[in-house]
Design a protein around this motif. Structure first.
Motif, PDB file in Angstrom:
ATOM      1  N   PRO A 140       9.210   1.001   2.749  1.00 29.45           N
ATOM      2  CA  PRO A 140       8.449   1.584   3.857  1.00 29.45           C
ATOM      3  C   PRO A 140       9.151   1.327   5.191  1.00 29.45           C
ATOM      4  O   PRO A 140       9.103   2.153   6.091  1.00 29.45           O
ATOM      5  CB  PRO A 140       7.114   0.868   3.792  1.00 29.45           C
ATOM      6  CG  PRO A 140       7.024   0.329   2.405  1.00 29.45           C
ATOM      7  CD  PRO A 140       8.421   0.048   1.976  1.00 29.45           C
ATOM      8  N   ARG A 141       9.766   0.187   5.312  1.00 32.61           N
ATOM      9  CA  ARG A 141      10.516  -0.096   6.538  1.00 32.61           C
ATOM     10  C   ARG A 141      11.982  -0.186   6.171  1.00 32.61           C
ATOM     11  O   ARG A 141      12.353  -0.908   5.243  1.00 32.61           O
ATOM     12  CB  ARG A 141      10.082  -1.437   7.136  1.00 32.61           C
ATOM     13  CG  ARG A 141       8.611  -1.533   7.403  1.00 32.61           C
ATOM     14  CD  ARG A 141       8.169  -0.483   8.414  1.00 32.61           C
ATOM     15  NE  ARG A 141       6.766  -0.655   8.732  1.00 32.61           N
ATOM     16  CZ  ARG A 141       6.324  -1.500   9.648  1.00 32.61           C
ATOM     17  NH1 ARG A 141       7.160  -2.235  10.330  1.00 32.61           N
ATOM     18  NH2 ARG A 141       5.041  -1.614   9.885  1.00 32.61           N
TER      19      ARG A 141
ATOM     20  N   LEU B 132       2.383   4.487  11.970  1.00 27.19           N
ATOM     21  CA  LEU B 132       1.629   3.365  11.425  1.00 27.19           C
ATOM     22  C   LEU B 132       0.151   3.468  11.781  1.00 27.19           C
ATOM     23  O   LEU B 132      -0.712   3.160  10.974  1.00 27.19           O
ATOM     24  CB  LEU B 132       2.207   2.055  11.923  1.00 27.19           C
ATOM     25  CG  LEU B 132       3.551   1.713  11.287  1.00 27.19           C
ATOM     26  CD1 LEU B 132       4.068   0.400  11.831  1.00 27.19           C
ATOM     27  CD2 LEU B 132       3.420   1.670   9.782  1.00 27.19           C
TER      28      LEU B 132
ATOM     29  N   THR C  45      -2.392   8.155   3.263  1.00 26.33           N
ATOM     30  CA  THR C  45      -2.196   6.774   3.713  1.00 26.33           C
ATOM     31  C   THR C  45      -0.781   6.310   3.381  1.00 26.33           C
ATOM     32  O   THR C  45      -0.078   5.739   4.217  1.00 26.33           O
ATOM     33  CB  THR C  45      -3.201   5.851   3.002  1.00 26.33           C
ATOM     34  OG1 THR C  45      -4.481   6.418   3.088  1.00 26.33           O
ATOM     35  CG2 THR C  45      -3.175   4.475   3.610  1.00 26.33           C
ATOM     36  N   VAL C  46      -0.405   6.590   2.150  1.00 30.68           N
ATOM     37  CA  VAL C  46       0.921   6.157   1.718  1.00 30.68           C
ATOM     38  C   VAL C  46       1.989   6.864   2.531  1.00 30.68           C
ATOM     39  O   VAL C  46       2.928   6.245   3.048  1.00 30.68           O
ATOM     40  CB  VAL C  46       1.098   6.444   0.216  1.00 30.68           C
ATOM     41  CG1 VAL C  46       2.522   6.144  -0.213  1.00 30.68           C
ATOM     42  CG2 VAL C  46       0.112   5.641  -0.593  1.00 30.68           C
TER      43      VAL C  46
ATOM     44  N   ARG D 237       0.823  -1.190   0.000  1.00 32.95           N
ATOM     45  CA  ARG D 237       0.000   0.000   0.000  1.00 32.95           C
ATOM     46  C   ARG D 237       0.872   1.261   0.000  1.00 32.95           C
ATOM     47  O   ARG D 237       0.554   2.260  -0.626  1.00 32.95           O
ATOM     48  CB  ARG D 237      -0.873  -0.017   1.250  1.00 32.95           C
ATOM     49  CG  ARG D 237      -2.103   0.831   1.171  1.00 32.95           C
ATOM     50  CD  ARG D 237      -2.900   0.661   2.425  1.00 32.95           C
ATOM     51  NE  ARG D 237      -2.140   1.103   3.590  1.00 32.95           N
ATOM     52  CZ  ARG D 237      -2.394   0.718   4.838  1.00 32.95           C
ATOM     53  NH1 ARG D 237      -3.379  -0.137   5.086  1.00 32.95           N
ATOM     54  NH2 ARG D 237      -1.677   1.160   5.836  1.00 32.95           N
ATOM     55  N   SER D 238       1.965   1.182   0.715  1.00 29.06           N
ATOM     56  CA  SER D 238       2.802   2.365   0.854  1.00 29.06           C
ATOM     57  C   SER D 238       3.715   2.592  -0.335  1.00 29.06           C
ATOM     58  O   SER D 238       4.497   3.520  -0.338  1.00 29.06           O
ATOM     59  CB  SER D 238       3.648   2.251   2.120  1.00 29.06           C
ATOM     60  OG  SER D 238       2.801   2.232   3.226  1.00 29.06           O
TER      61      SER D 238
ATOM     62  N   ALA E 123      -1.529   5.820   9.510  1.00 30.70           N
ATOM     63  CA  ALA E 123      -1.724   5.211   8.202  1.00 30.70           C
ATOM     64  C   ALA E 123      -2.968   4.346   8.228  1.00 30.70           C
ATOM     65  O   ALA E 123      -3.810   4.419   7.328  1.00 30.70           O
ATOM     66  CB  ALA E 123      -0.501   4.384   7.816  1.00 30.70           C
ATOM     67  N   GLU E 124      -3.071   3.541   9.279  1.00 29.99           N
ATOM     68  CA  GLU E 124      -4.222   2.644   9.349  1.00 29.99           C
ATOM     69  C   GLU E 124      -5.516   3.436   9.440  1.00 29.99           C
ATOM     70  O   GLU E 124      -6.525   3.067   8.829  1.00 29.99           O
ATOM     71  CB  GLU E 124      -4.090   1.714  10.559  1.00 29.99           C
ATOM     72  CG  GLU E 124      -3.041   0.620  10.385  1.00 29.99           C
ATOM     73  CD  GLU E 124      -3.229  -0.170   9.088  1.00 29.99           C
ATOM     74  OE1 GLU E 124      -4.385  -0.482   8.735  1.00 29.99           O
ATOM     75  OE2 GLU E 124      -2.204  -0.449   8.430  1.00 29.99           O
TER      76      GLU E 124
ATOM     77  N   GLY F 157       2.387   5.587   5.855  1.00 27.74           N
ATOM     78  CA  GLY F 157       2.906   4.222   5.884  1.00 27.74           C
ATOM     79  C   GLY F 157       4.403   4.157   5.713  1.00 27.74           C
ATOM     80  O   GLY F 157       5.008   3.107   5.901  1.00 27.74           O
ATOM     81  N   LEU F 158       4.989   5.284   5.330  1.00 26.02           N
ATOM     82  CA  LEU F 158       6.435   5.272   5.093  1.00 26.02           C
ATOM     83  C   LEU F 158       7.151   5.640   6.384  1.00 26.02           C
ATOM     84  O   LEU F 158       6.866   6.687   6.965  1.00 26.02           O
ATOM     85  CB  LEU F 158       6.792   6.258   3.977  1.00 26.02           C
ATOM     86  CG  LEU F 158       6.288   5.863   2.590  1.00 26.02           C
ATOM     87  CD1 LEU F 158       6.536   6.978   1.608  1.00 26.02           C
ATOM     88  CD2 LEU F 158       6.944   4.592   2.128  1.00 26.02           C
ATOM     89  N   GLY F 159       8.024   4.801   6.783  1.00 21.61           N
ATOM     90  CA  GLY F 159       8.663   5.012   8.073  1.00 21.61           C
ATOM     91  C   GLY F 159       7.707   4.451   9.113  1.00 21.61           C
ATOM     92  O   GLY F 159       6.489   4.525   8.953  1.00 21.61           O
ATOM     93  N   ALA F 160       8.259   3.893  10.136  1.00 20.31           N
ATOM     94  CA  ALA F 160       7.413   3.113  11.025  1.00 20.31           C
ATOM     95  C   ALA F 160       6.678   3.959  12.054  1.00 20.31           C
ATOM     96  O   ALA F 160       5.894   3.469  12.831  1.00 20.31           O
ATOM     97  CB  ALA F 160       8.262   2.085  11.755  1.00 20.31           C
TER      98      ALA F 160
ATOM     99  N   TRP G 275      -6.334   4.831   6.191  1.00 17.38           N
ATOM    100  CA  TRP G 275      -6.704   3.719   5.328  1.00 17.38           C
ATOM    101  C   TRP G 275      -8.156   3.312   5.558  1.00 17.38           C
ATOM    102  O   TRP G 275      -8.925   3.158   4.593  1.00 17.38           O
ATOM    103  CB  TRP G 275      -5.754   2.554   5.597  1.00 17.38           C
ATOM    104  CG  TRP G 275      -6.133   1.289   4.901  1.00 17.38           C
ATOM    105  CD1 TRP G 275      -6.389   0.093   5.473  1.00 17.38           C
ATOM    106  CD2 TRP G 275      -6.277   1.094   3.498  1.00 17.38           C
ATOM    107  NE1 TRP G 275      -6.693  -0.826   4.525  1.00 17.38           N
ATOM    108  CE2 TRP G 275      -6.635  -0.228   3.299  1.00 17.38           C
ATOM    109  CE3 TRP G 275      -6.155   1.951   2.400  1.00 17.38           C
ATOM    110  CZ2 TRP G 275      -6.873  -0.766   2.044  1.00 17.38           C
ATOM    111  CZ3 TRP G 275      -6.395   1.423   1.142  1.00 17.38           C
ATOM    112  CH2 TRP G 275      -6.747   0.076   0.967  1.00 17.38           C
TER     113      TRP G 275
END
Lengths: 1208, 316
Positions: free
Chosen positions: A987-988, B269, B259-260, A951-952, B272-273, B263-266, B276
């Motif tokens: 992403p990670r 999160l 959302t994207v 998704r990312s 992002a959810e 989601g990048l980098g933790a 989403w």
């Protein structure tokens, strides 16, 4: 000199004058009948004829640098001609001589023409001003010849007054005299006779200078040839050559050798040794007196004119004796055996063979024996000789002479047949002797056919060449193995691996396999000179004027043209090594594209073909025609740009898609019509429809709709017909669609009321019938004489299968390699050059082929590697999609555009990391990768990870209103846009993982163990999808995995301990064990302290003071807080006081052990263990094949390849 | 030549300022600008996924082909969102396309071009790529920049940036420095990543500074561009600003981009959810949502290919 080698002969009237063209293979001959012929002596064709002179033409010459010809005839005229084919004509005529003109000549640098005439004068003409600029008088009889000196300002003339005169014309050059006509007196200033050479007893016919030495040769009616020497101030007779028994017509110095060539009315051409003045060679003709002789200025070629024509000949074979061994060429030049390394270019003389055979005859063949480092040289003089000599190991100083230890014998051919054997052919006795290295006969063979030549025929075999066949002959069994009928074979060339052999005859090449079971014959109109095998199995050969190739199956073609013949020795890739006629090694660069392409085509080597298409501009009609002719129009289609040709090809190979696309581009009615026809044949009515639409072919379109049962479209057609106002079309459409009313309407509209009425009537439409009657002003009664017809049954046929929306399925033509490859945009392993050529060492010539094979192996390896990554799984699937529709990359803009390769597919191609595949959405390959690399089998847990990663990696944006948004792909290297390097965003990252890990550490410190367990587990899951880009990152990645594993294990142990303590408080032993194991995990010092302190506490409580003390000691080593230090010391003291353990536990701190992550029991060093393929956590062997309990992803003990190497 | 109002309207439309377009008051019905303005307004509604509004706006009976085409597109979009087959509407558009080819049609070139663009848009939405390209006249040198923009986007959507570039280069010869042309160029670069996305980045930055209009779409677009450039935090600020301009209710693209970005980098999160789930519930037909659903289903399928052995547990 055994024979005079005739190269060309012509029959004509008597030839009085001859002249060679300096650069082209042209020869001018002036004839007694007034014609001047221009021959191409190499091709044997008469190029041109100049016929303006009246009476015999005696003098002829060609300009040394311009396309000019000068002739002088018995009509007293000198004519200058342009000989270029496009404007061949007589440029001008020089008048002035008062009698026959005997010879003419151009000066080598000045615009002067020299002429000698029976009017006793020699004249010099300026060809620019076309005036006579000098008249040399002095001879008292016909001047038979006059020649410029090749360098100095001298003229030599010969006259019937029995003298040879040398004239000094330097004054002519110093000051151009007054050239106005009528001022003849000034000429005398320049007509200085330098020497008058007297000595001949009769009239002198010819005199000429030596090209370099101060010598003159003259030929006279006294049957003598005299040699004269000049010094600064005098000239004298040196010697005379006697032998002609009639008038000598011409005598010339050989341009290169110390020889004199002469011809005379005694019907002979003779060769004399200049230094010894002895006859070397005589060539006799039966009936023809020789009148003239000419030497080529550059080449070893002579021409002689006689009563019935002319001959072109050379005095010696120019083909150097040579043989190849690996990359080393052994050859003979100037009677020295030399070696030439084609890689290094080192060219060394090895052996002198000056004393072998006649000094005038070059050796004919050379055979080399690498084992003994020996050579056999043959020579034709003395009826055929051979000499066997060993080559010196190193050449220092003076080269060895073969006469010192050479072993000689007589024979016409001698070759090595084995390491220590050679065969000698004696043509007259028809015996082949096999001799050993000591030159003693080992065996004598009577050949089964009359043998003229023998060649190496493979191990212990000979190839015998007879007049009508070649025989493969086994020496040991003394029997014929095979025989091929061919013209006499002159040379035999084996391919590097010995699997194919080329048998060269004068005009044919026979390519045979090694046991002669298969062979192909190729005819050439031009004489074949030599050949060599390309390492890929193409035979490259040279003719007199071309280098050509031929494939084993017989296809052949021209590679390039040659000015002069060469002898090919070796072909390596684009380089052809050869020897020229003066036996100097040369190289010629050729373009092998065409034959490689054809070879690849024959071998179905599509990759190679593709490579060639891509890397070279293989275009042109010939290759397209070739492909068409060979039945590969679809391949031709792939590299034809021209729309019309593409269209033709597409129609030919029935590729409707391409045809449609190009038809669109061309958009001409005839194209659409042809497309319609072809599509109709294939039943693709949709394309037919499109084509008809394009050409506005309404009739056919309507009929097509009828045929396909497309009523809907028929009614549309009716509308169109309406709009067009075409009643006929309307009627058709109404008829096709069964629209009775429509039909009636049309008929009424066009005033065909009777038909309209009847139509209405027969279809039971009484009202309308009446209406029509009314409109026509009639009543029923008026038409009662019309017979009544039954009800019409005319209906369009019912539609049984609605084909309107479906095309007939056609058999798939199969996947074209080209379509796939071209669609891919880049070649698989594109950087590789698939065509490996010529890397063989000197040891085995066949190693080039090994290279080939090796190359292929390498490619397989690569494929295997990719299997390892499992790129293919997704790759194939994804690649298959565009393949099917993709026609070619360079599709013209247009509606027929087909989808390209998506970025995600590039990602999967560019990366071996599961994370990248996940980002690309290729879950399939990602799973396969994880499975292969880390033995992951349980994916359910990491589904959110997959989904969020994917998704990312993609963003959506619609720049244009109302269109579906574009899917954009996030890259981790935005500065890169080359398709082969782009990679998805991560992403990670390792960094984010690290911060997550430290959160876990905090949880551990904060005693939030269940949380910590979740975090560590998640870290390990995330790491699965983190790609690395360098070795150091890979190391960091591994460290992180290990770290997370240890923590996860430790936390799990501690949680288990608490669980045990809670549910089974009696089980102190287990609790103690788990606490002890926890301390064994590789934790960071602060966390290890926690583990130790917890263990100390538990052990102390259980009165296991001894072990508690040990833990305390370990704690101290970690330099904890002073407070903790104090506690630890207490424990140590307690342990010292009471060094006992109340509970016996399974814990041996002195042996290294791993902890089984399932049973939480130690696995001591040396005991068997299985491991988690990802984290490397240890398990007892009984857990092999089970799901690992730590992260619950992998199959314990599964084999795995580990993290793939980063691609830099 | 367009009047300056019309020019401005066109620019707004091109740059995705649909909100301000729908708020537009229509000029006098007799003005020559009336129809074009009406059409842009209607198209803006369609672009905002409000086809019914557009239909309300448009006269139901009109002989004007362009108006017919717009309403057909509106109907198609409506049918699409209602998940009814729009085949009959497509058929209608096809007829319109045939009609404009006739000689006796009362429509100027612009209207004809517009019919093609709208029909092409509908065909592209319906996945009829080839038909769309054909209708739009791909590769035929029709000087219809709007059609080119659609063609280019279609090419890009089928991963043919090469063809898109060709089409763009052709257009460059006659379209000079039209803003739409710049947009096309930047779209191509968005896909190819040429020069580290500098084209779209500078284009959107430039247009954001354009005083004559403001459009959250531009902010979203720059946000996406920045995402592509790997400037995640800058992207997020753009997207958040776009959300603010949209009155706190991000449109689907902005939401998807958020959302994207989250989601990048933790670190974000949870954000992002949250984005989403918002996206999923609000815009269930958005391609990202559908795609992810498909992928999730695919995952389950694929995961089931692997046999999961029993968990390693110590037997007591």
């Amino acid at each position: 000199m055994s024979v005079m080698l005739t190269k060309f002969e012509s029959k004509s009237n008597r030839v009085k004058g001859l002249a060679f063209h300096p650069t082209q293979p042209l020869l001018a001959a002036s004839l007694h009948n007034g014609s001047v012929q221009l021959w191409n002596y190499r091709m044997g064709v008469l190029v041109d004829r100049f016929e303006e002179h009246e009476g015999p033409v005696r003098g002829v010459a060609i300009h040394p640098s311009r396309a000019l010809l000068v002739t002088g005839g018995d009509d007293y005229k000198i004519k200058v001609w342009d000989i270029r084919p496009q404007n061949r004509r007589c440029l001008f005529t020089l008048h002035g001589h008062l009698d026959y003109v005997r010879t003419v000549q151009f000066h080598h640098e000045m615009p002067w023409i020299l002429s000698a005439s029976d009017d006793q004068t020699i004249r010099i003409w300026n060809s620019t001003s076309r005036n006579c600029i000098a008249i040399l008088t002095g001879h008292s009889h016909y001047v038979m010849s006059a020649q410029f000196h090749p360098k100095e300002d001298l003229v030599v003339s010969a006259s019937q007054d029995q003298t040879v005169r040398v004239w000094d014309i330097s004054g002519l050059r110093r000051s151009t005299p007054n050239t106005a006509p009528g001022t003849f007196d000034t000429f005398d200033n320049f007509s200085t006779v330098k020497y008058v050479l007297e000595g001949h007893d009769r009239g002198v016919n010819f005199a000429s200078f030596h090209p370099t030495l101060p010598l003159i040769v003259s030929a006279a009616d006294d049957r003598q040839i005299k040699i004269w020497r000049m010094s600064e101030n005098r000239a004298w007779e040196v010697d005379a050559c006697r032998g002609h028994f009639n008038n000598v017509s011409t005598a010339l110095f050989h341009p290169k050798h110390e020889l004199i060539v002469s011809c005379g009315e005694d019907k002979t051409v003779r060769v004399w040794d200049l230094t010894k003045r002895s006859a070397v060679q005589t060539f006799r003709r039966e009936h023809d007196r020789f009148w003239v002789l000419a030497a080529h200025p550059e080449l070893n070629l002579f021409a002689a004119g006689h009563d019935n024509g002319l001959i072109v000949f050379k005095l010696e074979r120019e083909r150097p004796a040579f043989t190849m061994h690996g990359d080393v060429l052994y050859y003979v030049r100037d009677k020295y055996v030399r070696s030439y390394d084609i890689n290094t270019g080192s060219d060394i003389g090895l052996l002198s063979i000056r004393k072998f055979g006649s000094p005038y005859v070059p050796p004919r063949t050379l055979s080399y024996n690498p084992a003994e480092r020996a050579v056999i040289v043959t020579i034709t003089s003395d009826n055929g000789l051979y000499e066997l000599t060993t080559l010196p190991k190193d050449v220092v100083g003076e080269v060895k002479d073969s006469s010192t230890d050479g072993k000689r014998g007589s024979g016409q051919a001698a070759i090595f047949v084995a390491r220590n054997r050679f065969a000698v052919l004696n043509k007259t006795s028809q015996l082949i002797e096999v001799r050993d290295m000591a030159n003693s006969v080992v065996k004598t063979i009577k050949p089964p056919v009359v043998t003229n030549e023998i060649f190496y025929g493979g191990t212990a075999s000979l190839i015998l060449s007879s007049t009508s066949s070649v025989v493969l002959y086994d020496i040991q069994q003394q029997k014929t193995l095979a025989e091929i009928t061919t013209p006499p074979v002159k040379y035999v060339i084996w391919s590097a691996d010995g699997s194919l052999v080329a048998l060269l005859s004068k005009h044919t090449i026979t390519i045979a396999n090694k046991n002669f079971s298969q062979h192909t014959l190729i005819h050439e109109t031009i004489r074949i000179k030599s050949g060599a095998w390309d390492d890929s199995g193409v035979f490259i050969y040279s003719t007199l004027n071309h280098i050509k190739y031929c494939l084993a199956q017989g296809d052949h073609g021209v590679i390039c043209t040659l000015d002069n013949p060469v002898y090919l020795t070796r072909v390596k890739g684009k380089t052809v090594h050869c020897l020229d006629r003066s036996a100097r090694p040369r190289t010629i660069t050729i373009d092998p594209t065409e034959y490689r392409f054809k070879l690849a085509l024959l071998r179905n080597n599509h990759e190679e073909m593709l490579y060639i298409i891509r890397t070279s501009n293989l275009l042109g009609q010939s290759i397209i025609a070739y492909l068409q002719q060979k039945g590969f129009p679809e391949i031709a289609l792939h590299f034809v740009q021209d729309k019309t040709t593409r269209f033709d090809l597409a129609i030919e190979c029935g590729n409707l898609d391409v045809a449609l696309e190009t038809a669109r581009a061309i958009d001409r009615p005839e194209c659409w019509e042809r497309l319609a026809q072809q599509a109709l044949k294939q039943g693709n009515h949709k394309i037919v429809e499109k084509a008809y639409q394009q050409t506005k072919n309404f009739d056919r379109l309507s009929f097509l709709y009828l045929a396909t049962g497309s009523t809907e479209k028929l009614s549309k057609m009716a509308k169109i017909a309406d709009a067009r106002g075409d009643p006929m079309s309307r009627f058709h459409n109404a008829l096709y669609s069964g629209d009775v009313l429509g039909r009636i309407a049309v008929l009424r509209d066009v005033g065909m009321h009777p038909l309209a009425y009847l139509t209405a009537k027969t279809n039971g439409l009484e009202d309308i019938a009446l209406e029509i009657l009314e409109a026509a002003g009639l009543t029923e009664d008026d038409v009662d004489d019309v017979p009544s017809f039954g009800t019409s049954t005319l209906r369009p046929p019912p539609i049984i299968t609605p084909t309107a929306d479906l095309n007939w399925p056609s058999i798939s033509t199969g996947e074209s390699f080209f379509e796939r490859a071209l669609a891919n945009g880049n070649l698989e392993g594109g950087s590789e050059v698939p065509y490996m050529n010529g890397h063989d060492t000197g040891v085995a010539a066949s190693s080039a082929l090994d290279e080939w094979a090796k190359d292929e192996e390498i490619r397989e390896d690569i494929a295997a590697d990719e299997d390892g990554w499992d790129l293919d799984v997704g790759g194939e699937e994804a690649a298959a999609e565009p393949e099917k529709e993709e026609l070619e990359v360079e599709a013209d803009l247009g509606a027929g555009a087909n989808p390209g390769i998506s970025e995600t597919e590039l990602w999967t191609r560019n990366s071996p990391f599961a994370g990248d595949h996940v980002a690309a959405g290729s879950f399939d390959t990602a799973m396969q990768l994880l499975n292969r690399q880390f033995g992951v089998v349980n994916f359910a847990n990491i589904k959110p990870l997959f989904v969020s990663t994917y998704r990312s990696s993609h963003a959506y944006l619609s720049p244009v209103a109302s269109l579906p948004p574009l899917q954009l792909h996030l890259r981790r290297n935005p500065e890169e846009s080359a398709p082969s390097r782009i990679l998805p965003v991560t992403p990670r990252t390792l960094q984010s993982v690290r911060s997550e890990l430290s959160e876990g550490f905090r949880a551990v410190s904060g005693n939030k163990l269940p949380e910590a367990q979740v975090i560590f587990r998640s870290v390990l899951q995330v790491l699965l999808l983190v790609p690395v880009s360098s070795d150091s990152e890979a190391k960091e990645w591994r460290d992180l995995v290990t770290l997370a594993r240890e923590y996860l294990l430790g936390v799990s142990l501690e949680l288990e301990r608490r669980h045990v303590a809670q549910t089974d408080p009696e089980n102190v032993k287990r609790s103690l064990e788990l606490a002890a194991y926890f301390t064994q995990c590789q934790l960071q010092p602060p966390h290890l302290q926690i583990a130790l302190r917890s263990a100390i506490g538990v052990f102390a409580k259980a009165n296991n003071h001894a072990t508690a003390a040990k833990f305390a000691r370990r704690l101290l080593e970690l330099n904890p807080d002073p407070k903790i230090v104090a506690q630890a010391r207490q424990r140590i003291a307690a342990g010292d006081r009471n060094p006992r353990n109340a509970v016996d536990i399974d814990y041996d701190e002195f042996t290294e052990f791993d902890i089984c992550a399932a049973s939480y029991t130690p696995i001591y060093k040396g005991s068997p263990a299985v491991r988690c393929p990802y984290t490397d956590a240890a398990y007892l062997p009984e857990f092999k094949g089970k799901l690992d309990s730590l992260i619950q992803l992998t199959e314990i003990g599964a084999s795995s390849s580990g993290l793939p190497a980063p691609r830099s | 030549m367009d009047s300056s109002e019309l020019y401005h309207i066109k620019q707004q439309f091109t740059l995705g300022a649909y909100k301000s377009l729908v708020d537009l008051t229509l000029p006098d019905p007799n003005s020559p600008d009336y129809n074009p303005t009406l059409i842009y307004k209607a198209r803006a509604y369609i672009a905002l996924d409000k086809p019914s509004e557009a239909l309300k706006l448009l006269p139901s009976e009109s002989e004007n082909l362009a108006l017919k085409a717009v309403s057909a597109l509106a109907k198609y979009v409506e049918a699409e969102s209602a998940e009814q087959g729009g085949e009959s509407i497509l058929e209608e558009l096809r007829d319109l396309c045939v009609e404009i080819e006739g000689d006796d049609v009362e429509a100027d070139d612009r209207e004809k071009g517009l019919v093609k663009v709208l029909a092409g848009t509908a065909f592209a939405r319906a996945g009829e790529v080839e038909e769309a390209l054909e209708t739009l006249g791909a590769g035929t040198h029709t000087e219809n920049l709007e059609a080119v923009s659609v063609i280019v986007q279609i090419y890009l959507s089928i991963n043919r940036p090469d063809l898109a570039t060709k089409e763009f280069n052709l257009a460059k010869r006659w379209a000079e420095d039209d803003i739409l042309l710049q947009l096309i160029e930047s779209s191509i670069a968005l896909v190819t990543g040429k020069d580290a996305y500098s084209d779209p980045h500078s284009f959107y930055t430039e247009q954001l500074a354009n005083p004559s209009l403001s459009s959250p779409h531009l902010l979203t677009a720059r946000g996406v561009t920045r995402l592509l450039r790997g400037e995640v935090s800058a992207a997020k600020s753009d997207l958040e600003e776009a959300t603010a301009q949209l009155g706190g209710a991000p449109d689907k693209e902005t939401l998807a981009a958020l959302t994207v970005a989250n989601g990048l980098g933790a670190t974000k999160l949870a954000d992002a959810e949250q984005c989403w789930s918002q996206l999923k519930s609000q815009y269930p037909t958005f391609p990202l949502v559908k795609d992810i659903e498909r992928k999730a289903a695919q995952f389950d399928d694929l995961a089931s290919n692997f046999e999961v052995p029993p968990l390693a547990v110590a037997s007591a």
